[in-house]
Design an enzyme around this catalytic site. Structure first.
Site, mmCIF file in Angstrom:
data_model
loop_
_atom_site.group_PDB
_atom_site.id
_atom_site.type_symbol
_atom_site.label_atom_id
_atom_site.label_comp_id
_atom_site.label_asym_id
_atom_site.label_seq_id
_atom_site.Cartn_x
_atom_site.Cartn_y
_atom_site.Cartn_z
ATOM 1 N N HIS A 18 13.757 17.269 38.783
ATOM 2 C CA HIS A 18 13.150 16.310 39.714
ATOM 3 C C HIS A 18 13.124 16.943 41.102
ATOM 4 O O HIS A 18 13.616 18.057 41.276
ATOM 5 C CB HIS A 18 13.871 14.966 39.679
ATOM 6 C CG HIS A 18 15.326 15.010 40.041
ATOM 7 N ND1 HIS A 18 15.766 15.336 41.295
ATOM 8 C CD2 HIS A 18 16.440 14.796 39.303
ATOM 9 C CE1 HIS A 18 17.080 15.289 41.326
ATOM 10 N NE2 HIS A 18 17.513 14.976 40.121
ATOM 11 N N HIS A 21 16.114 18.763 42.688
ATOM 12 C CA HIS A 21 16.505 20.104 42.234
ATOM 13 C C HIS A 21 15.819 21.210 43.023
ATOM 14 O O HIS A 21 16.268 22.350 43.020
ATOM 15 C CB HIS A 21 16.167 20.283 40.743
ATOM 16 C CG HIS A 21 17.030 19.452 39.848
ATOM 17 N ND1 HIS A 21 16.515 18.568 38.938
ATOM 18 C CD2 HIS A 21 18.377 19.356 39.749
ATOM 19 C CE1 HIS A 21 17.505 17.968 38.306
ATOM 20 N NE2 HIS A 21 18.648 18.422 38.778
ATOM 21 N N CYS A 124 34.364 10.314 33.865
ATOM 22 C CA CYS A 124 32.959 9.885 33.957
ATOM 23 C C CYS A 124 32.091 10.968 33.323
ATOM 24 O O CYS A 124 32.086 12.103 33.795
ATOM 25 C CB CYS A 124 32.529 9.641 35.400
ATOM 26 S SG CYS A 124 30.744 9.331 35.506
ATOM 27 N N CYS A 127 29.282 12.312 35.749
ATOM 28 C CA CYS A 127 29.765 13.322 36.705
ATOM 29 C C CYS A 127 30.411 14.485 35.971
ATOM 30 O O CYS A 127 30.692 15.504 36.587
ATOM 31 C CB CYS A 127 30.820 12.762 37.657
ATOM 32 S SG CYS A 127 30.352 11.328 38.597
ATOM 33 N N CYS A 143 31.420 3.903 37.817
ATOM 34 C CA CYS A 143 30.969 5.035 38.629
ATOM 35 C C CYS A 143 29.797 4.613 39.508
ATOM 36 O O CYS A 143 28.766 4.170 38.996
ATOM 37 C CB CYS A 143 30.544 6.205 37.741
ATOM 38 S SG CYS A 143 29.781 7.518 38.718
ATOM 39 N N HIS A 146 26.586 6.687 38.734
ATOM 40 C CA HIS A 146 25.914 6.563 37.435
ATOM 41 C C HIS A 146 25.887 5.144 36.898
ATOM 42 O O HIS A 146 25.341 4.896 35.828
ATOM 43 C CB HIS A 146 26.559 7.524 36.415
ATOM 44 C CG HIS A 146 26.405 8.948 36.818
ATOM 45 N ND1 HIS A 146 27.357 9.634 37.540
ATOM 46 C CD2 HIS A 146 25.362 9.801 36.660
ATOM 47 C CE1 HIS A 146 26.931 10.856 37.789
ATOM 48 N NE2 HIS A 146 25.731 10.979 37.279
ATOM 49 N N LYS A 293 18.563 6.172 46.616
ATOM 50 C CA LYS A 293 18.859 7.271 45.714
ATOM 51 C C LYS A 293 17.834 7.234 44.572
ATOM 52 O O LYS A 293 17.450 6.149 44.138
ATOM 53 C CB LYS A 293 20.255 7.009 45.145
ATOM 54 C CG LYS A 293 20.912 8.166 44.494
ATOM 55 C CD LYS A 293 22.284 7.704 43.980
ATOM 56 C CE LYS A 293 22.582 8.332 42.638
ATOM 57 N NZ LYS A 293 22.875 9.730 42.664
ATOM 58 N N LYS A 296 16.635 6.718 37.460
ATOM 59 C CA LYS A 296 15.736 6.255 36.401
ATOM 60 C C LYS A 296 15.749 4.733 36.327
ATOM 61 O O LYS A 296 14.728 4.112 36.085
ATOM 62 C CB LYS A 296 16.162 6.857 35.060
ATOM 63 C CG LYS A 296 15.738 8.311 34.955
ATOM 64 C CD LYS A 296 15.934 8.858 33.555
ATOM 65 C CE LYS A 296 15.810 10.373 33.582
ATOM 66 N NZ LYS A 296 16.885 11.060 32.897
HETATM 67 N N1 MSP Z 1 25.483 21.238 36.675
HETATM 68 C C1 MSP Z 1 25.976 20.847 37.932
HETATM 69 C C2 MSP Z 1 26.049 22.023 38.886
HETATM 70 C C3 MSP Z 1 26.907 23.169 38.432
HETATM 71 S S1 MSP Z 1 26.972 24.443 39.614
HETATM 72 C C4 MSP Z 1 28.139 25.474 39.057
HETATM 73 C C5 MSP Z 1 25.082 19.776 38.565
HETATM 74 N N2 MSP Z 1 23.846 19.681 38.100
HETATM 75 S S2 MSP Z 1 22.750 18.628 38.657
HETATM 76 O O1 MSP Z 1 21.581 18.820 37.851
HETATM 77 O O2 MSP Z 1 23.291 17.319 38.690
HETATM 78 O O3 MSP Z 1 22.462 19.053 40.132
HETATM 79 C C6 MSP Z 1 21.959 20.340 40.444
HETATM 80 C C7 MSP Z 1 21.723 20.476 41.943
HETATM 81 O O4 MSP Z 1 20.710 19.560 42.353
HETATM 82 C C8 MSP Z 1 22.958 20.147 42.783
HETATM 83 O O5 MSP Z 1 23.059 21.044 43.885
HETATM 84 C C9 MSP Z 1 22.673 18.752 43.286
HETATM 85 O O6 MSP Z 1 23.292 18.446 44.495
HETATM 86 C C10 MSP Z 1 21.171 18.847 43.465
HETATM 87 N N3 MSP Z 1 20.573 17.526 43.490
HETATM 88 C C11 MSP Z 1 20.507 16.611 42.490
HETATM 89 N N4 MSP Z 1 19.887 15.496 42.974
HETATM 90 C C12 MSP Z 1 19.536 15.664 44.265
HETATM 91 C C13 MSP Z 1 18.817 14.949 45.220
HETATM 92 N N5 MSP Z 1 18.333 13.741 45.008
HETATM 93 N N6 MSP Z 1 18.585 15.550 46.416
HETATM 94 C C14 MSP Z 1 18.990 16.834 46.677
HETATM 95 N N7 MSP Z 1 19.680 17.525 45.802
HETATM 96 C C15 MSP Z 1 20.059 16.945 44.625
HETATM 97 O O7 MSP Z 1 25.541 19.096 39.453
#
Ligand code: MSP
Length: 483
Positions: A18, A21, A124, A127, A143, A146, A293, A296
């Site tokens: 999304h 990322h 959780c 998380c 949580c 979530h 935030k 879904k």
């Molecule tokens: N798998 C773990 C990371 C492991 S690193 C050794 C994880 N994955 S995640 O898919 O949830 O998040 C991946 C990255 O995307 C993280 O840096 C997270 O902060 C970032 N983001 C996820 N949602 C976000 C937003 N809405 N806005 C900005 N960044 C966000 O955590």
């Protein structure tokens, strides 16, 4: 020349990418391009985090073999990275065999700090994190991220003795040896560190089937975060290879939600392995949608391809690098996105390029073939502070200032004056116009170089136009107006 190593958080593959990322990738990519322009060698890791219960359960729900499920979703992230114009040098999947065996060797190296004990407490799945009783009470057992009740776990686990490293981590955060950006987050991390008990780092295989096996104990699988954090060094070859050319990392980019893992467990692992801390841990804020935030259940998740398709990659990079503040939460809305495209990219920059190139064409101006960018210390200071949205604002001020200068100097009025002047006066005026256009073109070129880490394709275009033998406007505007 130095070696620069940049890392990004590896996303879970329990869904498609999304827009949130995109941030890790774009920030790291901008810095990578900037460092390369300074002549440094950049190694840039990206990857996918493929183990853990959350992913396993999702694959089961969908009735797909988990190996196929993670492969398919990892590919979506790889495609996404490519679409963003981001070029990591290394891409790691935590299900890579090499990664798994290196993780096991890392575990063995940490064994002096690992012990087995019974765990009874909360977890959780969303998380993938153990929850303290204090947190459980504060959140009334649910949580907040979530919206799911915490699970009760009662199991035999291996523990990582964080207590062995707490003092060292604390003094490193306080002294800045463990440099956390933005600075105010360091305080939060110190408070968390104080409350952190030893961390459970395994799950019984009966509870978690999808993970790296604990070496020497067939009944246990590694906790997903141990395996995930290790990626930053296994991708370099640790412990099979000497990684000192690229470790310590120059900057590790992570979101604020996962900073805690990178400032407590990760430094403890590094200390246990005898490796230095990364030079900087950079934590960005979150992208909110209409102030909320993305989730879904709220139904406000923005698909990155919709955003990319609307105005193309440069607009995407522009918005997320400039209008999403590098260090704090910022809003995405389609209204803001449209306004940024129309008022800033199309009006400020697109028109600037078009009208200056048109003026040059009328006057048959040659391009500045030998143009060399000058150092801009203010810009470098902002880039070095890794506050990219501020650095981008600074560049945009220059775009606006150049527009203003053109408005004030009115180069288009020379034509009329030349027409009514006698020939010697016309000559003087024409030379004056030439040098004005050259000066304005040089200023635009200097902006193009500052834009390069943010908008590489646009920067290349501008450089191409204003260093060509003859300056000609682009056949189609850089940013066509939306209908
Ligand atoms: N798998 C773990 C990371 C492991 S690193 C050794 C994880 N994955 S995640 O898919 O949830 O998040 C991946 C990255 O995307 C993280 O840096 C997270 O902060 C970032 N983001 C996820 N949602 C976000 C937003 N809405 N806005 C900005 N960044 C966000 O955590």
């Amino acid at each position: 020349m130095s070696n620069i190593y940049l890392t990004t958080a590896i996303p879970y593959v329990n869904g498609a990418p999304h827009i949130g990322h995109a941030l890790d990738y774009l920030l790291a990519d901008t810095y990578a391009r900037y460092q390369k322009s300074l002549g440094n060698t950049v190694r840039f890791q990206a990857g996918t985090d493929e183990h853990g219960n959350k992913i396993y359960k999702k694959a089961q729900e969908l009735n797909i073999p988990v190996e196929d499920y993670v492969k398919e979703n990892s590919q979506k992230f790889q495609d996404f990275i490519q679409k963003l114009g981001v070029e990591p040098t290394d891409f790691i999947r935590t299900t890579d065999k090499n990664h798994e065996t290196r993780c096991q060797k890392i575990w063995q190296k940490l064994e002096n700090h690992i012990y087995k004990s019974a765990y009874e407490g909360w977890y959780c799945d969303g998380c993938e994190r153990y929850i303290t009783d204090k947190e459980y009470e504060e959140n009334n057992g649910v949580c907040p991220d979530h919206n799911k009740p915490y699970e009760k776990l009662r199991e035999e686990n291996y523990y990582f003795r964080i207590a062995d490293f707490k003092d060292q981590i604390e003094s490193a955060i306080k002294s800045g040896a463990l440099n956390i950006l933005p600075k105010f987050r360091a305080k939060e991390m110190l408070a968390l560190l104080e409350d952190t008990p030893d961390v459970s780092i395994s799950r019984p295989i009966s509870q978690l089937k999808w993970g790296v096996k604990v070496p020497g104990d067939d009944t246990q699988v590694m906790y997903v975060w141990i395996d995930a954090l290790a990626n930053y060094i296994t991708v370099l070859g640790f412990p099979d290879k000497d990684i000192s050319d690229f470790w310590p990392a120059s900057v590790q980019f992570v979101g604020k939600d996962i900073l805690r893992f990178h400032t407590i467990i990760w430094p403890a692992m590094l200390l246990g392995l005898g490796l230095p801390f990364p030079k900087i841990i950079h934590s960005h804020g979150h992208i909110l949608v209409d102030g909320q935030k993305m989730s879904k259940s709220i139904g406000n998740v923005i698909a990155p391809l919709d955003v990319l398709d609307k105005y193309g990659l440069s607009a995407f990079r522009y918005f997320f690098l400039r209008h999403i503040d590098t260090f704090s939460d910022s809003n995405f809305s389609w209204e803001k996105y449209d306004a940024a495209y129309n008022n800033e990219l199309a009006n400020d920059l697109g028109n600037l390029v078009q009208r200056l190139a048109n003026l040059c064409k009328k006057q048959e101006q040659k391009g500045l073939v030998d143009y060399q960018p000058k150092e801009d210390l203010e810009y470098q200071k902002l880039m070095d502070s890794l506050y990219f949205s501020k650095a981008f604002d600074y560049v945009w001020e220059k775009v606006q200032a150049l527009n203003k200068e053109i408005d004030e100097k009115k180069p288009w009025e020379y034509g009329k004056r030349i027409k009514v002047a006698d020939s010697s006066e016309a000559d003087v005026l024409s030379k004056e116009l030439d040098s004005l256009l050259q000066d304005l073109s040089a200023k635009l070129l200097s902006i193009a170089y500052l834009l390069a880490p943010f908008l590489p394709a646009i920067s290349d275009k501008i450089i191409e136009i204003f260093t060509a033998d003859l300056i000609l406007p682009p056949a189609t505007p850089l940013f066509p107006k939306s209908v």
